[in-house]
Design a protein around this motif. Structure first.
Motif, PDB file in Angstrom:
ATOM      1  N   PRO A 230      48.473  32.313  44.498  1.00 39.90           N
ATOM      2  CA  PRO A 230      47.893  32.899  43.278  1.00 39.90           C
ATOM      3  C   PRO A 230      46.437  33.312  43.509  1.00 39.90           C
ATOM      4  O   PRO A 230      45.661  32.540  44.082  1.00 39.90           O
ATOM      5  CB  PRO A 230      47.968  31.764  42.257  1.00 39.90           C
ATOM      6  CG  PRO A 230      48.921  30.775  42.820  1.00 39.90           C
ATOM      7  CD  PRO A 230      48.919  30.939  44.298  1.00 39.90           C
ATOM      8  N   SER A 231      46.090  34.507  43.043  1.00 38.10           N
ATOM      9  CA  SER A 231      44.750  35.002  43.351  1.00 38.10           C
ATOM     10  C   SER A 231      43.671  34.252  42.575  1.00 38.10           C
ATOM     11  O   SER A 231      42.511  34.241  42.969  1.00 38.10           O
ATOM     12  CB  SER A 231      44.677  36.501  43.081  1.00 38.10           C
ATOM     13  OG  SER A 231      45.128  36.748  41.774  1.00 38.10           O
ATOM     14  N   ASP A 232      44.046  33.591  41.457  1.00 35.86           N
ATOM     15  CA  ASP A 232      43.003  32.848  40.718  1.00 35.86           C
ATOM     16  C   ASP A 232      42.444  31.701  41.539  1.00 35.86           C
ATOM     17  O   ASP A 232      41.306  31.290  41.346  1.00 35.86           O
ATOM     18  CB  ASP A 232      43.502  32.366  39.351  1.00 35.86           C
ATOM     19  CG  ASP A 232      45.000  32.120  39.309  1.00 35.86           C
ATOM     20  OD1 ASP A 232      45.689  32.665  40.206  1.00 35.86           O
ATOM     21  OD2 ASP A 232      45.476  31.410  38.417  1.00 35.86           O
ATOM     22  N   LEU A 233      43.265  31.193  42.468  1.00 32.21           N
ATOM     23  CA  LEU A 233      42.731  30.129  43.330  1.00 32.21           C
ATOM     24  C   LEU A 233      41.542  30.641  44.139  1.00 32.21           C
ATOM     25  O   LEU A 233      40.516  29.970  44.262  1.00 32.21           O
ATOM     26  CB  LEU A 233      43.817  29.638  44.292  1.00 32.21           C
ATOM     27  CG  LEU A 233      44.877  28.712  43.686  1.00 32.21           C
ATOM     28  CD1 LEU A 233      45.873  28.293  44.753  1.00 32.21           C
ATOM     29  CD2 LEU A 233      44.221  27.487  43.066  1.00 32.21           C
ATOM     30  N   TYR A 234      41.717  31.876  44.687  1.00 35.42           N
ATOM     31  CA  TYR A 234      40.618  32.458  45.459  1.00 35.42           C
ATOM     32  C   TYR A 234      39.424  32.754  44.554  1.00 35.42           C
ATOM     33  O   TYR A 234      38.280  32.531  44.928  1.00 35.42           O
ATOM     34  CB  TYR A 234      41.078  33.747  46.150  1.00 35.42           C
ATOM     35  CG  TYR A 234      42.069  33.506  47.250  1.00 35.42           C
ATOM     36  CD1 TYR A 234      41.656  32.946  48.460  1.00 35.42           C
ATOM     37  CD2 TYR A 234      43.408  33.821  47.092  1.00 35.42           C
ATOM     38  CE1 TYR A 234      42.562  32.717  49.470  1.00 35.42           C
ATOM     39  CE2 TYR A 234      44.319  33.588  48.080  1.00 35.42           C
ATOM     40  CZ  TYR A 234      43.900  33.043  49.276  1.00 35.42           C
ATOM     41  OH  TYR A 234      44.783  32.805  50.275  1.00 35.42           O
ATOM     42  N   GLU A 235      39.731  33.242  43.340  1.00 38.45           N
ATOM     43  CA  GLU A 235      38.643  33.577  42.424  1.00 38.45           C
ATOM     44  C   GLU A 235      37.820  32.354  42.093  1.00 38.45           C
ATOM     45  O   GLU A 235      36.595  32.362  42.179  1.00 38.45           O
ATOM     46  CB  GLU A 235      39.206  34.180  41.133  1.00 38.45           C
ATOM     47  CG  GLU A 235      39.473  35.678  41.244  1.00 38.45           C
ATOM     48  CD  GLU A 235      40.345  36.174  40.105  1.00 38.45           C
ATOM     49  OE1 GLU A 235      40.262  35.607  38.993  1.00 38.45           O
ATOM     50  OE2 GLU A 235      41.130  37.123  40.346  1.00 38.45           O
ATOM     51  N   SER A 236      38.515  31.274  41.756  1.00 40.63           N
ATOM     52  CA  SER A 236      37.745  30.081  41.397  1.00 40.63           C
ATOM     53  C   SER A 236      37.010  29.526  42.596  1.00 40.63           C
ATOM     54  O   SER A 236      35.883  29.035  42.468  1.00 40.63           O
ATOM     55  CB  SER A 236      38.641  29.019  40.758  1.00 40.63           C
ATOM     56  OG  SER A 236      39.777  28.825  41.543  1.00 40.63           O
ATOM     57  N   LEU A 239      33.997  31.554  42.925  1.00 44.13           N
ATOM     58  CA  LEU A 239      33.015  31.184  41.909  1.00 44.13           C
ATOM     59  C   LEU A 239      32.270  29.931  42.306  1.00 44.13           C
ATOM     60  O   LEU A 239      31.077  29.778  42.032  1.00 44.13           O
ATOM     61  CB  LEU A 239      33.723  30.964  40.554  1.00 44.13           C
ATOM     62  CG  LEU A 239      34.097  32.240  39.800  1.00 44.13           C
ATOM     63  CD1 LEU A 239      34.845  31.879  38.529  1.00 44.13           C
ATOM     64  CD2 LEU A 239      32.840  33.046  39.475  1.00 44.13           C
ATOM     65  N   GLN A 247      37.466  29.598  52.143  1.00 40.91           N
ATOM     66  CA  GLN A 247      38.658  29.953  51.362  1.00 40.91           C
ATOM     67  C   GLN A 247      39.914  29.861  52.230  1.00 40.91           C
ATOM     68  O   GLN A 247      40.942  29.339  51.812  1.00 40.91           O
ATOM     69  CB  GLN A 247      38.539  31.378  50.824  1.00 40.91           C
ATOM     70  CG  GLN A 247      37.550  31.504  49.692  1.00 40.91           C
ATOM     71  CD  GLN A 247      37.444  32.933  49.199  1.00 40.91           C
ATOM     72  OE1 GLN A 247      38.364  33.735  49.373  1.00 40.91           O
ATOM     73  NE2 GLN A 247      36.321  33.265  48.588  1.00 40.91           N
TER      74      GLN A 247
END
Lengths: 344, 447
Positions: A230-236, A239, A247
């Motif tokens: 999931p790309s939100d994992l990378y986003e968080s 952040l 990452q």
């Protein structure tokens, strides 16, 4: 899927009861019917329908199982049976039961231990760099790239090349006097290496063929798994200030763990059965794996015993030993997987 | 793998489609590649249409029957016969397959070729599965060299196969390199250098080495020399009662010692026979001579190419010896046995053997052919017009009757590909090489 499976499971139960079930059901219906012909037709129709429902799934899956029995299970069992006999290809009728002799002799057979050692070392020097490179390449391909389709297809081209073609080209490249690799090394000031004569040099050469052929395949498997992260994992992670490398280490690799385990299992099986590359690299009489058997794998030793020396019993015992080794490896992998899951 | 579809990117579906198409196309081409191999093994023994009988002939390598037009000739003389050849390139794939087909009693061609290295094993273990050709009509025992006939005959006088070609040996040498090294180039003078004694061949090599053109050696390999010397005796790996005697046999000892002397004196190119590097050394003129049986001339010509034309010549070997050759037999499980026997008898008759020689340089095992013009007057243009018919025929007439055994091939391979190669390519001492070969042979012979 689950309900279908249980249907099949249920269906397996009734034939086991000896075909008595349909007759009993028919008997129950009989008193209610008045027109015997129509009743008979109805009975047949419902019987056919039931057979269709119960039987068709078997018919659909049967081709695989028939082929598996003919070309998988039967050879496996026949090989196991042969491994207990002294039997020569030149005289198949004169079998002599020898019990476990073909297995116990392997303990003293230095050629067997040599082949086992070679299989292990070639397996390590081909699998480890291969999977590491595949992981790195998959990571690169996972970025938005111009012409990513081209790169992905290109990755798969070596995998689709036949072993024979690849091995022939590599054998020419590793040639002593006219090989490209010695030519390049010569420019760097190194002397000529007889790649095939040395233990390490020959094993590295064989491994390079394996690496060339299989890296792309594993890359695509890793890439597929990476795209499922999931790309939100990378986003968080971004952040939180994680670098690309962090990452990769702390998001990508842990998410890929099951896939990595899968590729390790598949590569290990492939490495244990390694045959074509060293056989063709050896040139004429390639089953010896070099004059001192320096790159003879278990697969080649099996072949040499069976098809050069015609000792089918001995060859069968080696085949089964390889099979048992693979089961052992699978068990170790299973344990490792369980341990990984627990530790998460 | 199924996880790829989860990708939300726009192009992913097309990507997947392209990738799939590529994989499918490559997969299809791979399958096509596989299926082209199976052409070798198509329907043996089947009968052709229109009442014609199809006789299948299973061979390895190039037997030259088709090339010499013999099948066409036979079909013309027998309109109800068609002949089909199933060729497998190498004997080490061909022979195990023949054994399994014999054991199964199916999949056999009507006529099957057998290499000399396997003939003893076939005679001792498979004789019951072949037709007896000794009394077949059209077969005349006196047509064949006695030792060739004997090799394919059992103790109770059943002849399981007929001799096709033999491999009388000569020495092939490059006149240009010999000249530069100060050796004679005329083939009779060259032959006289070493007549009667293999150690004189090595002595000539030492002379060559003193003023050898740079980058060249006198001979290709110690293995070729070993094979040539060991075959010029009557006993090699087995004695006449079938015992393995290679450890004490004088032929093996002499051949091994000479090969080791050649190798350790730097006379050899340290090559493995029939290897890629061997071929390349031919093409690049890296060695000046090698023991060459008649069937090898075609190989030398092919590998040396145009640049070697007119530079090669053929001289008599120090001692007559045989290297290679084959037989053809008729399996009893075949469908057209009677017709197959007739064809086999015809193919091995002196006239046909002479025709094959004219085309393929496979030397006849029928001495009757030696006086036919196709053999007697044969000259080889590539080899400076050397009178190869005369050279090989005179060698063939005095070849010793060599005792052969069932595992000759395994023993020979262990000595050359393990023992000699370890010395030549891995820097082992001759004693270490011999020990490794013995260990190899013990393992190969142990059932």
């Amino acid at each position: 899927m689950v309900s279908e499976l249980s249907d099949i499971a249920g269906a397996t139960a009734s034939p086991a009861q000896g075909g008595a079930a349909p007759r009993d059901e028919a008997a129950q219906h009989r008193p209610a019917d008045h027109d015997p012909a129509a009743a008979l037709r109805r009975k047949w129709r419902s019987r056919l329908y039931r057979w269709d429902v119960k039987g068709s799934p078997y018919a659909f899956v049967s081709p695989f199982f028939l082929f598996f029995v003919a070309f998988g299970l039967f050879p496996l069992i026949y090989t196991g049976w042969s491994s207990f006999y002294r039997v020569e290809l030149t005289n198949l009728d004169a079998r002599e039961f020898v019990g476990f002799h073909n297995y116990t002799r392997l303990f003293q057979d230095e050629f067997f231990w040599n082949a086992l050692r070679n299989t292990f070392t070639i397996g390590v020097i081909s699998t480890v760099p291969q999977l590491l490179m595949a992981l790195g390449l998959a990571h690169l391909l996972n970025y938005r790239l111009r012409g990513s389709t081209f790169f992905r297809v290109a990755m798969l081209v070596p995998y689709a090349t036949s072993v024979a073609a690849a091995a022939l080209v590599f054998t020419l490249m590793f040639g002593t006097d006219y090989g490209m690799i010695n030519w390049a090394l010569g420019h760097l000031g190194f002397g000529h290496t007889d790649w095939r004569a040395g233990t390490w040099s020959s094993q590295i050469a064989v491994s390079s063929i394996v690496i060339w052929r299989w890296t792309g395949y594993n890359t695509l498997i890793y890439l597929a798994a990476m795209q499922a992260v999931p790309s939100d994992l990378y986003e968080s992670a971004a952040l939180d200030g994680a670098s690309r490398w962090q990452q990769f280490r702390h998001v990508t690799v842990p998410m890929l763990r099951p896939t990595i385990l899968f590729t390790i299992v598949v590569s290990t099986i492939g490495a244990t059965q390694l045959f074509g590359e060293p056989y063709l690299f050896g040139g004429t009489g390639g089953e010896k794996g070099g004059s001192a058997h320096q790159f003879q794998t278990l697969g080649l030793y099996l072949y040499e015993q069976g098809w050069t020396n015609y000792h089918l019993g001995r060859a069968s015992a080696i085949a089964w030993t390889m099979f048992l080794l693979l089961l052992l490896i699978a068990a170790v992998n299973g344990l490792a997987a369980r341990w990984l899951r627990k530790s998460q | 793998m199924g996880t790829t579809t989860k990708s939300h990117r726009h192009r992913s579906r097309r990507t997947a489609a392209v990738a799939l198409a590529a994989v499918a196309a490559l997969g299809a081409s791979l399958l096509a590649g596989c299926s082209s191999d199976s052409g070798n093994t198509s329907s043996p023994g089947s009968s052709g249409g229109k009442g014609k009988t199809t006789i299948t002939v299973g061979t390895f390598g190039v037997f030259g029957y088709k090339q010499a037009g013999l099948y066409d000739e036979y079909e013309k003389a027998h309109p109800n016969i068609t002949i089909k050849e199933n060729v497998i390139e190498r004997n080490d794939t061909y022979y195990p397959q023949l054994l399994t087909h014999l054991a199964a009693g199916s999949g056999l061609s009507d006529i099957q070729a057998i290499e000399v290295g396997n003939i003893n094993e076939v005679v001792t273990t498979q004789a019951a599965k072949f037709e007896d050709l000794s009394k077949a009509s059209g077969v005349d025992k006196s047509n064949f060299l006695p030792w060739k006939w004997a090799q394919a005959t059992t103790a109770d006088n059943k002849t399981v196969a007929l001799g096709t070609d033999i491999g009388p040996m000569a020495i092939c040498y490059r006149t240009d390199l010999f000249k530069k090294a100060g050796l004679p180039t005329d083939r009779t003078k060259v032959g006289a250098l070493w007549a009667g004694d293999w150690s004189k061949y090595i002595a000539a090599g030492k002379t060559y080495k003193k003023s050898a053109p740079t980058g060249t050696t006198f001979m290709d390999s110690a293995a070729g020399l070993y094979q040539a010397v060991s075959n010029s005796y009557s006993e090699r790996y087995y004695d006449s009662s079938g015992n393995v005697v290679y450890k004490t046999s004088p032929s093996v000892k002499t051949a091994w010692n000479l090969a080791m002397e050649a190798s350790t004196s730097g006379l050899t190119g340290k090559l493995k026979l029939f290897d890629k590097a061997w071929d390349q050394a031919f093409a690049n003129g890296k060695f000046a001579s090698l023991p060459c049986p008649s069937w090898m001339l075609g190989y030398i010509q092919e590998k040396s190419g145009d640049s070697g034309k007119g530079k090669w010549d053929v001289a008599a070997a120090p001692k007559p010896a045989n290297w290679g050759g084959s037989f053809i037999g008729v399996p009893s499980a075949g469908k057209n046995k009677a017709e197959a026997v007739k064809l086999a008898a015809w193919l091995t008759a002196p006239e046909q053997q002479a025709k094959v020689f004219a085309k393929q340089a496979s030397f006849p095992s029928a001495p009757g052919a030696y006086d036919l013009p196709a053999v007697k007057d044969a000259k080889h243009a590539y080899f400076n017009n050397a009178p190869i018919g005369e050279i090989f025929a005179s060698a063939a007439k005095s070849i010793p009757t060599l005792v052969i055994g069932p595992k000759d091939q395994q023993i020979y391979t262990a000595i050359t590909d393990v023992g000699i190669l370890q010395v030549e390519q891995q820097g082992k001492t001759p004693a270490q090489g011999w020990a490794a070969a013995v260990k190899e042979i013990n393992n190969a012979l142990d059932q």
